[in-house]
Design a protein around this motif. Structure first.
Motif, mmCIF file in Angstrom:
data_model
loop_
_atom_site.group_PDB
_atom_site.id
_atom_site.type_symbol
_atom_site.label_atom_id
_atom_site.label_comp_id
_atom_site.label_asym_id
_atom_site.label_seq_id
_atom_site.Cartn_x
_atom_site.Cartn_y
_atom_site.Cartn_z
ATOM 1 N N TYR A 161 0.833 -1.216 0.000
ATOM 2 C CA TYR A 161 0.000 0.000 0.000
ATOM 3 C C TYR A 161 0.860 1.256 0.000
ATOM 4 N N LYS A 162 2.015 1.133 0.695
ATOM 5 C CA LYS A 162 2.920 2.274 0.800
ATOM 6 C C LYS A 162 3.418 2.670 -0.601
ATOM 7 N N THR A 163 3.823 1.662 -1.363
ATOM 8 C CA THR A 163 4.327 1.937 -2.723
ATOM 9 C C THR A 163 3.197 2.447 -3.613
ATOM 10 N N LEU A 164 2.007 1.868 -3.425
ATOM 11 C CA LEU A 164 0.857 2.303 -4.220
ATOM 12 C C LEU A 164 0.557 3.776 -3.944
ATOM 13 N N ASN A 165 0.650 4.150 -2.673
ATOM 14 C CA ASN A 165 0.428 5.557 -2.306
ATOM 15 C C ASN A 165 1.486 6.465 -2.927
ATOM 16 N N LYS A 166 2.733 5.973 -2.932
ATOM 17 C CA LYS A 166 3.814 6.746 -3.553
ATOM 18 C C LYS A 166 3.519 6.945 -5.042
ATOM 19 N N LEU A 167 3.004 5.891 -5.664
ATOM 20 C CA LEU A 167 2.675 5.990 -7.092
ATOM 21 C C LEU A 167 1.567 7.023 -7.314
ATOM 22 N N LEU A 168 0.593 7.016 -6.412
ATOM 23 C CA LEU A 168 -0.507 7.981 -6.544
ATOM 24 C C LEU A 168 0.008 9.413 -6.388
ATOM 25 N N LEU A 169 0.939 9.575 -5.445
ATOM 26 C CA LEU A 169 1.549 10.892 -5.235
ATOM 27 C C LEU A 169 2.355 11.298 -6.469
ATOM 28 N N ILE B 7 3.116 13.607 -12.578
ATOM 29 C CA ILE B 7 2.910 13.235 -13.987
ATOM 30 C C ILE B 7 1.864 14.158 -14.607
ATOM 31 N N PHE B 8 0.818 14.408 -13.841
ATOM 32 C CA PHE B 8 -0.245 15.289 -14.329
ATOM 33 C C PHE B 8 0.308 16.694 -14.604
ATOM 34 N N VAL B 9 1.127 17.184 -13.686
ATOM 35 C CA VAL B 9 1.723 18.529 -13.849
ATOM 36 C C VAL B 9 2.578 18.558 -15.119
ATOM 37 N N TRP B 10 3.361 17.503 -15.335
ATOM 38 C CA TRP B 10 4.234 17.459 -16.518
ATOM 39 C C TRP B 10 3.420 17.403 -17.807
ATOM 40 N N ILE B 11 2.314 16.652 -17.745
ATOM 41 C CA ILE B 11 1.466 16.545 -18.945
ATOM 42 C C ILE B 11 0.883 17.908 -19.316
ATOM 43 N N THR B 12 0.479 18.660 -18.300
ATOM 44 C CA THR B 12 -0.134 19.954 -18.598
ATOM 45 C C THR B 12 0.851 20.877 -19.327
ATOM 46 N N ILE C 20 5.448 11.144 -21.888
ATOM 47 C CA ILE C 20 5.688 11.560 -20.497
ATOM 48 C C ILE C 20 5.099 10.536 -19.530
ATOM 49 N N ILE C 21 3.901 10.073 -19.854
ATOM 50 C CA ILE C 21 3.279 9.042 -18.997
ATOM 51 C C ILE C 21 4.173 7.802 -18.978
ATOM 52 N N TYR C 22 4.630 7.394 -20.179
ATOM 53 C CA TYR C 22 5.439 6.175 -20.279
ATOM 54 C C TYR C 22 6.745 6.297 -19.496
ATOM 55 N N TRP C 23 7.511 7.360 -19.759
ATOM 56 C CA TRP C 23 8.829 7.483 -19.132
ATOM 57 C C TRP C 23 8.721 7.739 -17.630
ATOM 58 N N SER C 24 7.661 8.425 -17.207
ATOM 59 C CA SER C 24 7.504 8.671 -15.774
ATOM 60 C C SER C 24 7.198 7.365 -15.040
ATOM 61 N N LEU C 25 6.229 6.605 -15.594
ATOM 62 C CA LEU C 25 5.887 5.335 -14.950
ATOM 63 C C LEU C 25 7.074 4.384 -14.989
ATOM 64 N N LEU C 26 7.770 4.410 -16.130
ATOM 65 C CA LEU C 26 8.930 3.539 -16.297
ATOM 66 C C LEU C 26 9.971 3.825 -15.210
ATOM 67 N N LEU C 27 10.279 5.098 -15.000
ATOM 68 C CA LEU C 27 11.292 5.445 -14.002
ATOM 69 C C LEU C 27 10.838 5.034 -12.603
ATOM 70 N N THR D 148 9.992 18.922 -16.418
ATOM 71 C CA THR D 148 9.125 18.547 -17.549
ATOM 72 C C THR D 148 8.971 17.043 -17.695
ATOM 73 N N GLY D 149 9.448 16.307 -16.704
ATOM 74 C CA GLY D 149 9.290 14.851 -16.756
ATOM 75 C C GLY D 149 10.608 14.155 -17.033
ATOM 76 N N PRO D 150 10.755 12.918 -16.491
ATOM 77 C CA PRO D 150 12.044 12.238 -16.566
ATOM 78 C C PRO D 150 12.443 11.779 -17.966
ATOM 79 N N TYR D 151 13.720 11.812 -18.196
ATOM 80 C CA TYR D 151 14.335 11.293 -19.422
ATOM 81 C C TYR D 151 13.721 11.861 -20.698
ATOM 82 N N ASN D 152 13.318 13.104 -20.625
ATOM 83 C CA ASN D 152 12.756 13.724 -21.822
ATOM 84 C C ASN D 152 13.475 15.028 -22.118
ATOM 85 N N LEU D 153 14.418 14.971 -23.037
ATOM 86 C CA LEU D 153 15.198 16.168 -23.368
ATOM 87 C C LEU D 153 14.775 16.773 -24.709
ATOM 88 N N SER D 154 13.716 16.217 -25.293
ATOM 89 C CA SER D 154 13.314 16.660 -26.642
ATOM 90 C C SER D 154 13.045 18.160 -26.691
#
Lengths: 107, 643
Positions: free
Chosen positions: B235-243, B248-253, B281-288, B539-545
């Motif tokens: 649950y702790k990790t799940l909460n971290k993911l939710l946080l 991720i939402f901020v980066w998407i905007t 951004i969703i992919y690389w953020s979740l991936l990291l 602007t999100g992880p591993y994205n230098l484009s």
């Protein structure tokens, strides 16, 4: 009328296509169609010809160039077939594992 | 016992089959008689995809050793073309022999190769994760995520696949099947041999793991899977993911506010996004998130089995092998190509031998920086064990150590060389406290003053007013079309009026000057144009484009990465991310100092950290894992040392 064999080799009939009896016109010159992807046709002896328009393709197919050269395993190999094979391997392995576990529980 | 021997022999036999099968002549090949390669290339242009590579090689042995024959790996081939010649071209005096590859088949081949190699290790008594429904669901979810990575980067992938059309759903089904299969076999290998495997992590520098033509590491398949498993069971990790999802939402905007940008991954392939879009951004953020979670979960579970001695020998072994490959890959083209295919190098080994002893040579590695860092760690681990833990040196150890010293010098990574010396001295005196006397300290101070004087006399020490603004002046010199980045405008306007900014930026710029990074970091600030939100959150992880496309700068000789993992972190996670990271690292280091004064992992972690400040190595999975390994070690008193 649409011919299934022609469609198999040449793709779908273009809109408004009218069959032309080219064999009765020895002076007919085929024109390349830039919208048509080149197709390779084979005859019964394994000779091949490349056609560059639907009309040309239809003419050759109806003239007997409608043999598919026998495909070896390698030539027939495509990613779709391979991916299906991988999934089958996974399913079989999983079933074997589940059965093994069930057997352990029973014993 | 005999069963075990038979199983190992069978394994080795299978490895040989995997290594050779794609290249040998078979019944699939054309029956045409192969011609010897001459200036007349008609034959090889006509019979494309019909001649197996080895058949060609046997007929043209001279191409193995003559300088003007190069192997060109061609990922854009259909499946039946795999391992066959797709053409021979001549450019000037060089003949390029193209071999057909297919990224998905390479993924399959590489996974199978790694799987069989790992199976050579002794099986653990207990599985790392129990094979239940969560296990199966985790593999499915991680495979879906990796397949989503293909969807999010279609522009990059459609250039690499001749037989897939990325507009169709069927394409993703095929990719999913390959990814799932590879995840399954690798997941099993890691799950059943994890206790032994962890001590071989230096092999990540040898078996790099990027399937040719794909922008991912095969290790992602395993660690994302572990990460998903952990998230589903804690649950702790799940909460971290939710946080984390809030970020991720901020980066998407930010994407919605800007344009879509693309980037060619070059040598950073595997760990860099090729497009700035909300999908990527969703992919690389979740991936990291999942990779880091997966690695920590893995390291925590196997911590009882981590043994520094085995790790040291692994470093030695890899040092020797990469040294051999570095040399032979310059001469033997098929070996160079095979290293790329089976070991998944992100960049082919260099084809030139070092011209000088100090020539920034990169050998087998994608960059001289990473090569220097790897050999430095090998040396420092040896020194730490010798002086902090009193481990006796065996005679044979001097060979890999000599190799490491030579290759460290060849890399000419000055920061790594300098830091190795400094850390070496520190470790030596830490282990020999009886040598630390007032007299010796005075001698050290005198030597240091003498060194500074020597540098000053030789005009190697520049005025602070010059060095503290060097990065800014480099940024100003490299603007193009009157396009000023937001960071450059801000620095120009506030540097003289804001004392704190002047101090921090001055120190940063001075460090850049002496690290030979003024130009590179100046270019970063010429490009870095964040909004307030992006400055705070990144602007999100591993994205230098967007960094490389938003603001146009003056032309450079070649494509230049930022050359600082610190600046990358600032770009990815913003200033808040940097502060959070500094807090976490400082906290861990302080904890470890209190916990164990002679902690081996701490020295190496700090060494890596300083190097990362001026290198891009965080974009290589091997360095990322090594950094996380030593960071995670700070949690514990120290790992086992068992001969």
């Amino acid at each position: 009328m649409k011919n299934k064999i022609v469609e198999n080799f040449c793709g779908p009939y273009p809109e408004g296509h009218v069959f032309q009896d080219i064999s009765s016109n020895p002076n007919y010159v085929f024109k390349n169609d830039s919208n048509f992807d080149q197709v390779m046709l084979s005859d019964i002896e394994g000779n091949t010809v490349y056609v560059n328009s639907f009309i040309e393709c239809e003419h050759y197919v109806l003239g007997g160039w409608n043999y598919s050269p026998p495909k070896s395993f390698g030539e027939g190999l495509d990613l779709l077939m391979f991916s299906k094979l991988l999934i089958v391997v996974l399913i079989v392995t999983t079933i074997i594992k589940i059965l093994g576990k069930l057997k352990e529980q029973i014993v | 016992m005999s069963n075990l021997k038979f199983s190992k022999t069978l394994n080795i036999l299978l490895i040989l089959i995997v290594l050779l099968l794609p290249w040998v002549p078979s019944f699939l090949d054309s029956e045409v008689e192969i011609q010897e390669l001459t200036d007349e290339l008609g034959f090889y242009e006509t019979y494309t995809c019909q001649i197996s590579y080895s058949e060609f090689q046997l007929k043209n042995i001279f191409t193995l050793y003559q300088d003007h024959y190069r192997i060109n790996l061609n990922e854009y081939s259909e499946a039946p073309c795999y391992g066959k010649l797709t053409g021979v071209d001549r450019v000037g005096d060089i003949f390029y022999i193209s071999i057909g590859l297919n990224p998905l088949l390479t993924l399959f081949l590489q996974s199978l190769f790694l799987f069989l190699v790992i199976l050579l290790l002794k099986k653990d008594e207990k599985l790392l994760l129990s094979e239940n429904s969560t296990y199966a669901i985790s593999i499915l979810i991680s495979s879906v995520l990796i397949t989503f990575g293909f969807y999010s980067q279609t522009r990059y992938y459609e250039k690499n696949f001749a037989d897939l059309d990325f507009r169709f759903f069927e394409t993703y089904q095929i990719i999913f099947a390959f990814v799932l299969f590879s995840s399954y076999i690798l997941g099993y290998a890691f799950n059943s041999r994890s206790n032994n495997l962890v001590n071989y992590f230096p092999f990540l520098f040898l078996i790099i793991g990027v399937p040719f033509g794909l922008n991912l590491y095969i290790y992602f398949l395993v660690f994302i899977f572990f990460g998903v498993y952990k998230t589903l069971t804690s649950y702790k990790t799940l909460n971290k993911l939710l946080l984390f999802s809030i970020f991720i939402f901020v980066w998407i905007t930010s994407v919605f506010e800007g344009n879509m940008f693309y980037l060619k991954p070059d040598k950073m392939i595997g760990l860099t996004s090729t497009v700035y879009s909300y999908e990527s951004i969703i992919y690389w953020s979740l991936l990291l998130f999942l990779i880091v979670t997966g690695i920590f979960e893995y390291l925590d579970k196997v911590r009882q089995h981590i043994n520094y001695i085995t790790i040291k020998y692994s470093f030695y072994f890899v040092s020797i092998v990469v040294a051999i490959l570095s040399y032979f890959n310059t001469e033997v083209q098929p070996l160079n190509a095979a290293s790329q295919i089976y070991f998944g190098q992100n960049k082919a080994s260099t084809r030139d031998l070092p011209k000088d002893i100090i020539s920034n040579w990169r050998g087998y590695f994608p960059s001289a920086e990473q090569m220097g860092e790897f050999f430095s760690i090998t040396i420092l681990l040896f020194l730490s064990l010798k002086y902090l833990k009193n481990i006796k040196t065996k005679n044979f150890e001097y060979f890999p150590l000599s190799v490491s010293v030579v290759f460290l010098i060849l890399s000419y990574n000055r920061a790594a060389i300098f830091l190795t010396i400094i850390f070496g001295i520190l470790i030596y005196f830490k282990g020999n406290k009886n040598l630390v006397s007032k007299r010796n300290i005075n001698i050290a101070i005198i030597l240091f003053v003498l060194l500074l004087s020597f540098l000053y006399i030789n005009n190697q020490i520049f005025s602070y007013s010059f060095t503290s603004t060097k990065v800014l002046s480099e940024a100003q010199n490299n603007i193009a079309f009157e396009q000023y980045s937001n960071s450059l405008l801000y620095l120009q306007e506030n540097l003289n009026s804001n004392f704190l900014l002047k101090l921090v930026f001055g120190i940063f710029s001075t460090a850049a000057f002496y690290l030979n990074r003024s130009y590179l970091w100046g270019m970063f600030f010429a490009r870095y144009s964040p909004t307030t939100k992006e400055f705070l959150f990144g602007t999100g992880p591993y994205n230098l484009s967007n960094l490389y496309n938003e603001v146009q700068v003056a032309d450079t000789v070649s494509f230049l990465w930022p050359h600082s993992s610190f600046l990358q972190v600032l770009f990815y996670f913003g200033v808040l991310g940097v502060l959070l990271l500094i807090y976490l690292i400082t906290k861990k280091i302080i904890y470890s100092i209190k916990n164990n004064n002679l902690h081996i992992g701490r020295y190496i972690f700090i060494f890596i950290l300083i190097n990362l400040f001026k290198s891009d190595s965080i974009m290589y999975f091997s360095t990322l894992f090594t950094t996380l390994f030593f960071y995670n070690s700070l949690k514990f008193e120290d790992f086992k040392i068992k001969n």
